[in-house]
Design a protein around this motif. Structure first.
Motif, PDB file in Angstrom:
ATOM      1  N   ALA A  33      49.302 -27.344 -19.891  1.00  0.00           N
ATOM      2  CA  ALA A  33      48.783 -28.249 -18.861  1.00  0.00           C
ATOM      3  C   ALA A  33      48.555 -29.718 -19.453  1.00  0.00           C
ATOM      4  CB  ALA A  33      47.754 -27.620 -18.108  1.00  0.00           C
ATOM      5  N   LEU A  34      48.830 -30.581 -18.660  1.00  0.00           N
ATOM      6  CA  LEU A  34      48.418 -32.124 -18.810  1.00  0.00           C
ATOM      7  C   LEU A  34      47.945 -32.665 -17.825  1.00  0.00           C
ATOM      8  CD1 LEU A  34      48.777 -33.921 -21.348  1.00  0.00           C
ATOM      9  CD2 LEU A  34      50.953 -34.960 -20.287  1.00  0.00           C
ATOM     10  N   VAL A  35      46.690 -33.149 -17.970  1.00  0.00           N
ATOM     11  CA  VAL A  35      46.075 -33.745 -17.128  1.00  0.00           C
ATOM     12  C   VAL A  35      45.406 -35.011 -17.254  1.00  0.00           C
ATOM     13  CG1 VAL A  35      45.361 -31.723 -15.912  1.00  0.00           C
ATOM     14  CG2 VAL A  35      43.716 -32.781 -17.375  1.00  0.00           C
ATOM     15  N   SER A  36      45.623 -36.310 -16.318  1.00  0.00           N
ATOM     16  CA  SER A  36      44.976 -37.364 -16.580  1.00  0.00           C
ATOM     17  C   SER A  36      44.400 -37.646 -15.286  1.00  0.00           C
ATOM     18  CB  SER A  36      45.815 -38.439 -16.912  1.00  0.00           C
ATOM     19  OG  SER A  36      46.934 -38.728 -15.860  1.00  0.00           O
ATOM     20  N   ASP A  37      44.143 -39.097 -15.002  1.00  0.00           N
ATOM     21  CA  ASP A  37      43.342 -39.676 -13.528  1.00  0.00           C
ATOM     22  C   ASP A  37      44.457 -39.149 -12.554  1.00  0.00           C
ATOM     23  OD1 ASP A  37      40.920 -40.498 -13.874  1.00  0.00           O
ATOM     24  OD2 ASP A  37      41.281 -42.328 -14.141  1.00  0.00           O
ATOM     25  N   ASP A  38      45.267 -39.353 -12.902  1.00  0.00           N
ATOM     26  CA  ASP A  38      46.592 -39.215 -11.693  1.00  0.00           C
ATOM     27  C   ASP A  38      47.631 -38.152 -11.894  1.00  0.00           C
ATOM     28  OD1 ASP A  38      47.923 -40.345 -13.732  1.00  0.00           O
ATOM     29  OD2 ASP A  38      48.420 -42.323 -12.741  1.00  0.00           O
ATOM     30  N   THR A  39      47.181 -37.329 -13.235  1.00  0.00           N
ATOM     31  CA  THR A  39      48.587 -36.524 -13.330  1.00  0.00           C
ATOM     32  C   THR A  39      47.987 -35.113 -13.537  1.00  0.00           C
ATOM     33  OG1 THR A  39      49.277 -38.064 -14.996  1.00  0.00           O
ATOM     34  CG2 THR A  39      50.105 -36.164 -15.278  1.00  0.00           C
ATOM     35  N   ASN A  40      48.753 -34.195 -13.158  1.00  0.00           N
ATOM     36  CA  ASN A  40      48.425 -32.680 -13.168  1.00  0.00           C
ATOM     37  C   ASN A  40      49.638 -31.939 -13.403  1.00  0.00           C
ATOM     38  OD1 ASN A  40      47.256 -30.118 -12.890  1.00  0.00           O
ATOM     39  ND2 ASN A  40      45.712 -31.152 -11.247  1.00  0.00           N
ATOM     40  N   LEU A  41      50.167 -31.938 -14.576  1.00  0.00           N
ATOM     41  CA  LEU A  41      51.391 -31.152 -14.887  1.00  0.00           C
ATOM     42  C   LEU A  41      51.281 -29.686 -15.506  1.00  0.00           C
ATOM     43  CD1 LEU A  41      53.043 -34.293 -16.946  1.00  0.00           C
ATOM     44  CD2 LEU A  41      53.577 -33.472 -14.564  1.00  0.00           C
ATOM     45  N   THR A  42      52.186 -28.794 -15.314  1.00  0.00           N
ATOM     46  CA  THR A  42      52.137 -27.476 -16.142  1.00  0.00           C
ATOM     47  C   THR A  42      53.371 -27.007 -16.113  1.00  0.00           C
ATOM     48  OG1 THR A  42      51.930 -26.150 -13.910  1.00  0.00           O
ATOM     49  CG2 THR A  42      49.861 -26.789 -14.876  1.00  0.00           C
ATOM     50  N   GLU A  43      53.513 -26.364 -17.398  1.00  0.00           N
ATOM     51  CA  GLU A  43      54.890 -25.644 -17.681  1.00  0.00           C
ATOM     52  C   GLU A  43      54.807 -24.334 -18.259  1.00  0.00           C
ATOM     53  OE1 GLU A  43      56.931 -27.792 -20.842  1.00  0.00           O
ATOM     54  OE2 GLU A  43      57.405 -29.702 -19.342  1.00  0.00           O
ATOM     55  N   GLU A  44      55.807 -23.532 -17.685  1.00  0.00           N
ATOM     56  CA  GLU A  44      55.756 -22.229 -18.318  1.00  0.00           C
ATOM     57  C   GLU A  44      56.936 -21.971 -19.143  1.00  0.00           C
ATOM     58  OE1 GLU A  44      55.934 -19.080 -15.058  1.00  0.00           O
ATOM     59  OE2 GLU A  44      57.361 -18.027 -16.241  1.00  0.00           O
ATOM     60  N   HIS A  45      56.795 -21.210 -20.343  1.00  0.00           N
ATOM     61  CA  HIS A  45      57.952 -21.131 -21.300  1.00  0.00           C
ATOM     62  C   HIS A  45      57.926 -19.675 -21.879  1.00  0.00           C
ATOM     63  CE1 HIS A  45      58.618 -25.394 -22.236  1.00  0.00           C
ATOM     64  NE2 HIS A  45      57.474 -25.517 -22.006  1.00  0.00           N
ATOM     65  N   HIS A  46      58.891 -19.440 -22.373  1.00  0.00           N
ATOM     66  CA  HIS A  46      59.160 -18.022 -22.819  1.00  0.00           C
ATOM     67  C   HIS A  46      59.757 -18.202 -24.361  1.00  0.00           C
ATOM     68  CE1 HIS A  46      58.659 -15.729 -19.133  1.00  0.00           C
ATOM     69  NE2 HIS A  46      58.746 -16.787 -18.640  1.00  0.00           N
ATOM     70  N   PHE A  47      58.985 -18.100 -25.210  1.00  0.00           N
ATOM     71  CA  PHE A  47      59.398 -18.257 -26.693  1.00  0.00           C
ATOM     72  C   PHE A  47      59.473 -16.867 -27.279  1.00  0.00           C
ATOM     73  CE2 PHE A  47      56.654 -21.997 -25.950  1.00  0.00           C
ATOM     74  CZ  PHE A  47      57.431 -22.901 -25.793  1.00  0.00           C
ATOM     75  N   SER A  48      60.763 -17.041 -28.318  1.00  0.00           N
ATOM     76  CA  SER A  48      60.956 -15.878 -28.949  1.00  0.00           C
ATOM     77  C   SER A  48      60.401 -16.057 -30.472  1.00  0.00           C
ATOM     78  CB  SER A  48      62.248 -15.241 -28.988  1.00  0.00           C
ATOM     79  OG  SER A  48      63.082 -16.584 -29.296  1.00  0.00           O
ATOM     80  N   GLY A  49      60.276 -14.833 -31.041  1.00  0.00           N
ATOM     81  CA  GLY A  49      60.002 -14.929 -32.723  1.00  0.00           C
ATOM     82  C   GLY A  49      58.728 -14.486 -33.035  1.00  0.00           C
ATOM     83  N   SER A  50      58.481 -14.352 -34.366  1.00  0.00           N
ATOM     84  CA  SER A  50      57.374 -14.061 -34.723  1.00  0.00           C
ATOM     85  C   SER A  50      56.244 -14.753 -34.263  1.00  0.00           C
ATOM     86  CB  SER A  50      57.151 -14.195 -36.263  1.00  0.00           C
ATOM     87  OG  SER A  50      57.192 -15.738 -36.713  1.00  0.00           O
ATOM     88  N   ARG A  51      54.969 -14.145 -34.405  1.00  0.00           N
ATOM     89  CA  ARG A  51      53.599 -14.793 -34.247  1.00  0.00           C
ATOM     90  C   ARG A  51      53.408 -16.445 -34.452  1.00  0.00           C
ATOM     91  NH1 ARG A  51      48.462 -13.053 -32.774  1.00  0.00           N
ATOM     92  NH2 ARG A  51      46.730 -14.519 -33.534  1.00  0.00           N
ATOM     93  N   GLU A  52      53.832 -16.608 -35.725  1.00  0.00           N
ATOM     94  CA  GLU A  52      53.960 -17.956 -36.158  1.00  0.00           C
ATOM     95  C   GLU A  52      54.853 -18.819 -35.570  1.00  0.00           C
ATOM     96  OE1 GLU A  52      52.959 -18.774 -40.458  1.00  0.00           O
ATOM     97  OE2 GLU A  52      52.092 -16.786 -40.694  1.00  0.00           O
ATOM     98  N   THR A  53      56.096 -18.262 -35.247  1.00  0.00           N
ATOM     99  CA  THR A  53      57.090 -19.082 -34.721  1.00  0.00           C
ATOM    100  C   THR A  53      56.765 -19.352 -33.259  1.00  0.00           C
ATOM    101  OG1 THR A  53      58.842 -17.767 -36.170  1.00  0.00           O
ATOM    102  CG2 THR A  53      59.703 -19.209 -34.216  1.00  0.00           C
ATOM    103  N   VAL A  54      56.134 -18.398 -32.504  1.00  0.00           N
ATOM    104  CA  VAL A  54      55.658 -18.663 -31.061  1.00  0.00           C
ATOM    105  C   VAL A  54      54.715 -19.910 -31.233  1.00  0.00           C
ATOM    106  CG1 VAL A  54      54.503 -17.582 -29.079  1.00  0.00           C
ATOM    107  CG2 VAL A  54      56.343 -16.445 -30.188  1.00  0.00           C
ATOM    108  N   LYS A  55      53.644 -19.689 -32.075  1.00  0.00           N
ATOM    109  CA  LYS A  55      52.559 -20.877 -32.195  1.00  0.00           C
ATOM    110  C   LYS A  55      53.538 -22.216 -32.498  1.00  0.00           C
ATOM    111  CE  LYS A  55      48.813 -20.198 -34.509  1.00  0.00           C
ATOM    112  NZ  LYS A  55      47.905 -20.066 -35.788  1.00  0.00           N
ATOM    113  N   LEU A  56      54.475 -22.149 -33.326  1.00  0.00           N
ATOM    114  CA  LEU A  56      55.081 -23.459 -33.793  1.00  0.00           C
ATOM    115  C   LEU A  56      55.874 -23.895 -32.559  1.00  0.00           C
ATOM    116  CD1 LEU A  56      55.686 -25.264 -36.090  1.00  0.00           C
ATOM    117  CD2 LEU A  56      57.662 -24.010 -36.736  1.00  0.00           C
TER     118      LEU A  56
END
Lengths: 414, 414
Positions: free
Chosen positions: A374-397
């Motif tokens: 999510a990214l918010v500002s005075d006039d913004t309110n964006l959200t995104e959904e993602h599906h990542f694959s890989g190890s714990r560290e790869t998902v974090k990255l």
């Protein structure tokens, strides 16, 4: 003109020393149009080395060996070179006195085999070693050139830059090669390939390649031409770049060494905006990356890593009701986290990430790799959904890359 | 038994990507007595690659290629292998459905060339790719074995460890070489060398080496012998390890792949303690490292990266007076940060770091690299002052290591 690099040493073959000389020499040779076509590593074995050097001299114009020039019995390069070229090894008095002086200066006695280093193949041009005792040398043989350099990079590099590069440039430098990297985020390698379509083909003097990373793709544009044509080579690369930019647009975030965090930092500075971050599954990685950039204290205010629900409620003021209704990994919680950190810090932008890095923590409806931004500002309110694959560290990255890219895309539109 | 490694990719030849696969594979092959005799790198050129693979199959028992298995037109490995071995490329439906599923899971459309990755040489054994779409494969050809692996190390390593290593060990393993790494924190390479003194020498089948990192030192103990002698080899290594532990004590924090964050996590779990972190100059790196450990949500509660003084005051409740009197980079502020985060989160331990990562931000009295650490609990109040050298990223890394080590030392005494 073809070049070829041979690195010598059992420690390389056994993986105890990482060979960085080949990459360095490859880069430098390519820059003057000496295309490295083979790179071979072998152990300290006379018979094998002899075969490799013979083969290289038959097919290449320039052969560079690194390693095996030291004083120990393992160091066989000179003997093998002399043998292959059918030349004697001759004592070079100038080198011998240099080696002696070096030992004297350090108040050490020269070991018996120290003398060994002062022998060179007949007719060789000596390359002085500023950083060690083993000299290098150049031998011209028929139409080919054989150059032997010491193995340690801190000895090899100054020797190469001072003597070998100017020599090669003068003798063979008929061409100039330049490379530009375009850094892409938000597309897979195959997606980039498809979008580029026919224009990604090699074409005349231009070569294009794709390098895949967990965080994105790099497009490598290489072009070469005769010496003196630097301008038209640059033009060729720029034209290709423009073509790629037309097809990929803002998926290209930077060139060469530019990182996404650097680009985001530049945009934040330009737009005079500040940022604060609320992280869950990325565990501080976004904040770490943003603060790797020198001068980031001008726009990065603070970050809360709220790993527990309690921290999300207590520090970020996420509503308990939202957590109960949607779960910690949800677009709504991401949004409230972003709003919370923005309010606490007074930043222009609040960025938040919540997700499941794995390998534990998944439920039937929420698999490992599910991440909300999510990214918010005075006039913004964006959200995104993602599906990542890989190890714990790869998902974090990957999650940190997508989050930084969300900020970048927003700032580009501002 | 001879092994040979071929790495494929123009980006390697041009020095844009450093080949680390050869060193890794060399190390693993040598550990089972498969001596790597040649290592060759070539570009994405069918004719050259074809010649190299042919030559390798003639002289070696095991040939491993890495790279060139991706979906793009640059990826020529399978085509060349099929050609050299005179076999057809055949569609493997199992792989195709796996690749399709991978794209579906990520809600992406499979690009046209995605299908390309599901073709393998006739008679090849498939090696599944956990971390990417390109499968690897093994082909037995006459008396030799050809193994093709993907280029990216994070795809290659699990594939090699899971499938290829056990296969090679069973088929070719004659010798056993074992290596143990002892991981040291808080001492320089020369300090370790001095403490070890005479016992660090090579002796019989035992070899000892030191590897220096910005975060500490690794002691590498290697011993080998014929298959069947595993027990006496292990015994030899354990004896050496015991000797080193007697001299270095708690400076050794772990063995082999154990990271400091992992060891700290294990200790926190054992002692049933939780931790919360307040970071300034490390920018989230400590939190990132702690949360890289699987299961860290059991003891890691939250982190505040308070880059600004305002965040230190507002979120962490550092007193304005303390900031004014001692400055943000001081032992007292570190202490109040640690107390603040501990109170907010209700964690057993509060850890804090404040310092100057550079290159800017230094004053006459406070140079770049000055870092204060604090660790507080019900009955503890520890602070440390450090002076680190290196780039911004190196200072962050060293500071995070020292902070985690402070926690470890405290928990060891509990």
């Amino acid at each position: 003109m073809k070049a070829e690099i041979i690195t010598i040493g059992s420690e390389i073959m056994l993986g105890q020393t990482l060979d960085t000389n080949s990459a360095y020499l490859g880069r430098r040779l390519a820059s003057i149009g000496l295309e490295p076509t083979y790179q071979t590593s072998v152990g300290d074995n006379k018979k094998i080395l002899s075969g490799v050097i013979k083969g290289a001299l038959e097919r290449s114009d320039v052969v560079i060996t690194t390693g095996g020039l030291g004083p120990t019995v393992d160091d066989v390069t000179k003997e093998v070179v002399a043998n292959v070229l059918k030349r004697e090894l001759i004592l070079n008095k100038h080198i011998l006195s240099q080696i002696k002086a070096r030992f004297q200066k350090r108040r050490l006695r020269m070991p018996k085999r120290g003398r060994h280093q002062a022998f060179l193949p007949e007719g060789a041009t000596v390359l002085d070693n500023r950083e060690g005792t083993a000299p290098g040398f150049i031998v011209e043989h028929n139409k080919a050139v054989l150059i032997s350099l010491p193995g340690p990079p801190r000895e090899l590099k100054p020797m190469f830059e001072d003597k070998v590069f100017p020599y090669l440039k003068k003798k063979f430098g008929t061409r100039v090669t330049k490379t530009r990297l375009l850094n892409v985020v938000g597309l897979t390698e195959s997606a980039v390939d498809e979008k580029l379509g026919d224009i990604s083909k090699r074409e005349g003097n231009l070569e294009v390649g794709l390098i895949a990373h967990p965080t994105g793709v790099q497009i490598r544009i290489t072009a070469g031409g005769p010496v003196g044509n630097e301008e038209s080579i640059n033009e060729l690369i720029s034209q290709a770049e423009n073509g790629f930019r037309e097809r990929l647009g803002d998926y290209i975030f930077g060139v060469d060494e530019e990182t996404l965090e650097k680009v985001v930092g530049v945009l934040l500075s330009l737009r005079r905006k500040s940022i604060a971050v609320a992280e869950s599954c990325t565990g501080g990685l976004i904040s770490h990356r943003l603060t790797n950039v020198q001068g980031s204290s001008n726009y990065f205010l603070d970050c809360v890593v709220a790993y527990t629900n309690q921290a999300k409620i207590d520090i970020l003021k996420v509503r308990r009701e939202t957590l109960n209704r949607f779960g910690a990994v949800s677009a709504r919680v991401a949004q409230e986290m972003a709003e919370g950190i923005r309010k606490i810090s007074g930043a222009t932008l609040g960025l938040a990430v919540t997700g499941i890095a794995g390998p534990g923590g998944a439920t039937q409806k929420k698999p490992v790799g599910l991440v909300y931004l999510a990214l918010v500002s005075d006039d913004t309110n964006l959200t995104e959904e993602h599906h990542f694959s890989g190890s714990r560290e790869t998902v974090k990255l990957k999650a940190s890359q997508a989050a930084l890219d969300l900020v970048r895309k927003y700032l580009l539109k501002e």
